[in-house]
Design a protein around this motif. Structure first.
Motif, PDB file in Angstrom:
ATOM      1  N   TYR A   1       2.285   1.639  -3.440  1.00  0.00           N
ATOM      2  CA  TYR A   1       1.220   2.048  -4.359  1.00  0.00           C
ATOM      3  C   TYR A   1       0.883   3.524  -4.179  1.00  0.00           C
ATOM      4  O   TYR A   1       0.729   4.259  -5.162  1.00  0.00           O
ATOM      5  CB  TYR A   1      -0.014   1.180  -4.122  1.00  0.00           C
ATOM      6  CG  TYR A   1      -1.194   1.527  -5.001  1.00  0.00           C
ATOM      7  CD1 TYR A   1      -1.280   1.033  -6.306  1.00  0.00           C
ATOM      8  CD2 TYR A   1      -2.223   2.357  -4.536  1.00  0.00           C
ATOM      9  CE1 TYR A   1      -2.356   1.358  -7.119  1.00  0.00           C
ATOM     10  CE2 TYR A   1      -3.296   2.683  -5.347  1.00  0.00           C
ATOM     11  CZ  TYR A   1      -3.362   2.175  -6.630  1.00  0.00           C
ATOM     12  OH  TYR A   1      -4.431   2.504  -7.438  1.00  0.00           O
ATOM     13  N   ARG A   2       0.762   3.962  -2.949  1.00  0.00           N
ATOM     14  CA  ARG A   2       0.374   5.342  -2.678  1.00  0.00           C
ATOM     15  C   ARG A   2       1.452   6.344  -3.099  1.00  0.00           C
ATOM     16  O   ARG A   2       1.147   7.514  -3.350  1.00  0.00           O
ATOM     17  CB  ARG A   2       0.047   5.524  -1.192  1.00  0.00           C
ATOM     18  CG  ARG A   2      -1.249   4.850  -0.765  1.00  0.00           C
ATOM     19  CD  ARG A   2      -1.438   4.935   0.742  1.00  0.00           C
ATOM     20  NE  ARG A   2      -1.565   6.314   1.162  1.00  0.00           N
ATOM     21  CZ  ARG A   2      -2.725   6.983   1.239  1.00  0.00           C
ATOM     22  NH1 ARG A   2      -3.853   6.371   0.925  1.00  0.00           N
ATOM     23  NH2 ARG A   2      -2.762   8.232   1.639  1.00  0.00           N
ATOM     24  N   SER A   3       2.694   5.898  -3.176  1.00  0.00           N
ATOM     25  CA  SER A   3       3.776   6.797  -3.580  1.00  0.00           C
ATOM     26  C   SER A   3       4.109   6.662  -5.068  1.00  0.00           C
ATOM     27  O   SER A   3       5.121   7.182  -5.529  1.00  0.00           O
ATOM     28  CB  SER A   3       5.032   6.526  -2.745  1.00  0.00           C
ATOM     29  OG  SER A   3       5.516   5.226  -2.969  1.00  0.00           O
TER      30      SER A   3
ATOM     31  N   GLN B   1       4.911  10.282   7.263  1.00  0.00           N
ATOM     32  CA  GLN B   1       5.710   9.881   6.112  1.00  0.00           C
ATOM     33  C   GLN B   1       6.970   9.136   6.538  1.00  0.00           C
ATOM     34  O   GLN B   1       7.408   8.194   5.862  1.00  0.00           O
ATOM     35  CB  GLN B   1       6.090  11.114   5.286  1.00  0.00           C
ATOM     36  CG  GLN B   1       4.918  11.833   4.645  1.00  0.00           C
ATOM     37  CD  GLN B   1       4.194  10.975   3.627  1.00  0.00           C
ATOM     38  OE1 GLN B   1       4.752  10.028   3.081  1.00  0.00           O
ATOM     39  NE2 GLN B   1       2.943  11.293   3.381  1.00  0.00           N
TER      40      GLN B   1
ATOM     41  N   ALA C   1       0.835  -1.209   0.000  1.00  0.00           N
ATOM     42  CA  ALA C   1       0.000   0.000   0.000  1.00  0.00           C
ATOM     43  C   ALA C   1       0.864   1.251   0.000  1.00  0.00           C
ATOM     44  O   ALA C   1       0.570   2.237  -0.700  1.00  0.00           O
ATOM     45  CB  ALA C   1      -0.926  -0.002   1.212  1.00  0.00           C
TER      46      ALA C   1
ATOM     47  N   THR D   1      -2.260   3.153   4.728  1.00  0.00           N
ATOM     48  CA  THR D   1      -1.269   4.116   4.239  1.00  0.00           C
ATOM     49  C   THR D   1       0.163   3.613   4.352  1.00  0.00           C
ATOM     50  O   THR D   1       1.097   4.302   3.930  1.00  0.00           O
ATOM     51  CB  THR D   1      -1.380   5.439   5.019  1.00  0.00           C
ATOM     52  OG1 THR D   1      -1.063   5.195   6.395  1.00  0.00           O
ATOM     53  CG2 THR D   1      -2.787   6.016   4.903  1.00  0.00           C
TER      54      THR D   1
ATOM     55  N   ALA E   1      -4.678   0.135  -0.247  1.00  0.00           N
ATOM     56  CA  ALA E   1      -4.740   1.601  -0.222  1.00  0.00           C
ATOM     57  C   ALA E   1      -6.180   2.084  -0.323  1.00  0.00           C
ATOM     58  O   ALA E   1      -6.572   3.030   0.368  1.00  0.00           O
ATOM     59  CB  ALA E   1      -3.902   2.173  -1.365  1.00  0.00           C
ATOM     60  N   ARG E   2      -6.964   1.432  -1.167  1.00  0.00           N
ATOM     61  CA  ARG E   2      -8.370   1.827  -1.282  1.00  0.00           C
ATOM     62  C   ARG E   2      -9.152   1.523  -0.015  1.00  0.00           C
ATOM     63  O   ARG E   2     -10.168   2.169   0.281  1.00  0.00           O
ATOM     64  CB  ARG E   2      -9.013   1.124  -2.480  1.00  0.00           C
ATOM     65  CG  ARG E   2      -8.557   1.677  -3.831  1.00  0.00           C
ATOM     66  CD  ARG E   2      -9.343   1.080  -4.973  1.00  0.00           C
ATOM     67  NE  ARG E   2      -9.056  -0.332  -5.160  1.00  0.00           N
ATOM     68  CZ  ARG E   2      -8.070  -0.808  -5.916  1.00  0.00           C
ATOM     69  NH1 ARG E   2      -7.256   0.041  -6.546  1.00  0.00           N
ATOM     70  NH2 ARG E   2      -7.885  -2.108  -6.055  1.00  0.00           N
TER      71      ARG E   2
END
Length: 335
Positions: free
Chosen positions: A97-99, A256, A94, A319, A314-315
């Motif tokens: 994917y988010r980055s 982060q 995730a 995070t 992620a969906r």
């Protein structure tokens, strides 16, 4: 406040709390409620003593008692296999994917830069002569030369371990140094692309670009992807210093940073696979198409892992950060 009178008045409560703590998990419901109440009162007693007559012996005893009671009341969560499984199946993919909006452009721009450097070197003999003497260039690029023997110059296992260590260090540096306003990440990326571009240029000028790609692609696809993910994440971390968004800079960096730390662990595993490919597949006797096929399969497996498992997690709201129960409390931020 008379300390002796205070201690005499409350010693029985402290002794009772100590007794309940020794009982551990064998408390009844009523005893558990009593333990919570005694913990709260003892914490108040400790505060009163510290602010009025801070006797070292009494303060030390109550501090230890309150600490033990707090650990019992709030509980401590130990890492388990469930955490490892969750990290590998949701948290790490995730986060990658988010980055993706950071590392995919990083990968495209860096690859284009390496290709441009390679073309520049291949088409400019004067640049080649500045890199090394003609005899040294021939020794590097000829059949059985340094570029080819590099991958079989050491036992496969030790070579794979060395490669993994070096790549893991580069990825970790990208993740950690990204907080310094992105600049060190650009430098690390440039050095990696420069080395790749030099190899492309020299082997291309010798008419052996296909051999070079046959040596690099089996492990390089996955290896470079891991470096690009690390660099993109480092750049994202650096940008958070500049623009933390709706959160406070401290909170945004904490979020982060925790995700980046988890990605460092995950990418170390990815680079371990890449190191195994470089140590065992690249120098193997397999035909070039077979080695490249293995490299492409490893790359596609990683991308599928990120976009399928990572996209789904992620969906669902993951995070890549630690679970909410393990985070420190955060103050609300006004919109």
């Amino acid at each position: 406040m008379d300390l002796d009178v205070f201690v005499t008045a409350h010693r029985a409560e402290w002794d009772r709390l100590n007794h309940l703590l020794h009982r551990g998990r064998h408390l009844t419901g009523a005893e558990a409620d009593e333990l919570v109440a005694l913990y709260q009162r003892t914490a108040t007693h400790l505060s009163q003593i510290q602010s009025t007559t801070p006797d070292p012996l009494v303060t030390a005893r109550l501090t230890q008692l309150v600490a033990r009671a707090r650990a019992t009341v709030t509980g401590t969560r130990r890492a388990s296999w469930r955490d490892a499984v969750r990290f590998l199946t949701a948290g790490f993919p995730a986060a990658v994917y988010r980055s993706r909006h950071w590392w995919v452009p990083t990968a495209l721009i860096s690859t284009a830069l390496a290709a441009l450097i390679g073309w520049w070197i291949a088409t400019h003999p004067e640049i080649q002569s500045s890199i090394a003497a003609p005899s040294e260039l021939r020794a590097m690029t000829r059949p059985g030369g340094e570029y080819e023997t590099y991958y079989s110059s050491h036992p496969a296992a030790s070579f794979a371990a060395q490669v993994w260590t070096n790549n893991a260090q580069a990825a970790t540096m990208c993740l950690v140094l990204g907080a310094f306003v992105c600049l060190p990440v650009f430098w690390i990326l440039f050095l990696n692309m420069l080395n790749l571009g030099v190899g492309i240029g020299l082997m291309s000028s010798a008419g052996r670009l296909d051999t070079f790609l046959g040596l690099v692609l089996p492990h390089g696809l996955l290896e470079l992807t891991a470096v690009f993910v690390a660099a993109g994440t480092g750049l994202r971390l650096g940008w958070t210093v500049i623009d933390p968004g709706p959160l406070s800079r401290r909170t945004a960096l904490a979020q982060q940073g925790r995700a980046a730390l988890g990605m460092a662990i995950g990418l170390a595993l990815v680079l371990f696979v890449s190191g195994v490919l470089e140590g065992f597949v690249t120098p193997s006797g397999l035909p070039t198409w077979g080695r490249i096929t293995i490299g492409i399969a490893a790359e596609l497996a990683f991308l599928t892992y990120v976009y399928v498992l990572g996209g789904r997690a992620a969906r669902a709201g993951d995070t890549g950060d630690v679970e909410e129960a393990d985070r420190s409390a955060e103050l609300p931020i006004a919109a």
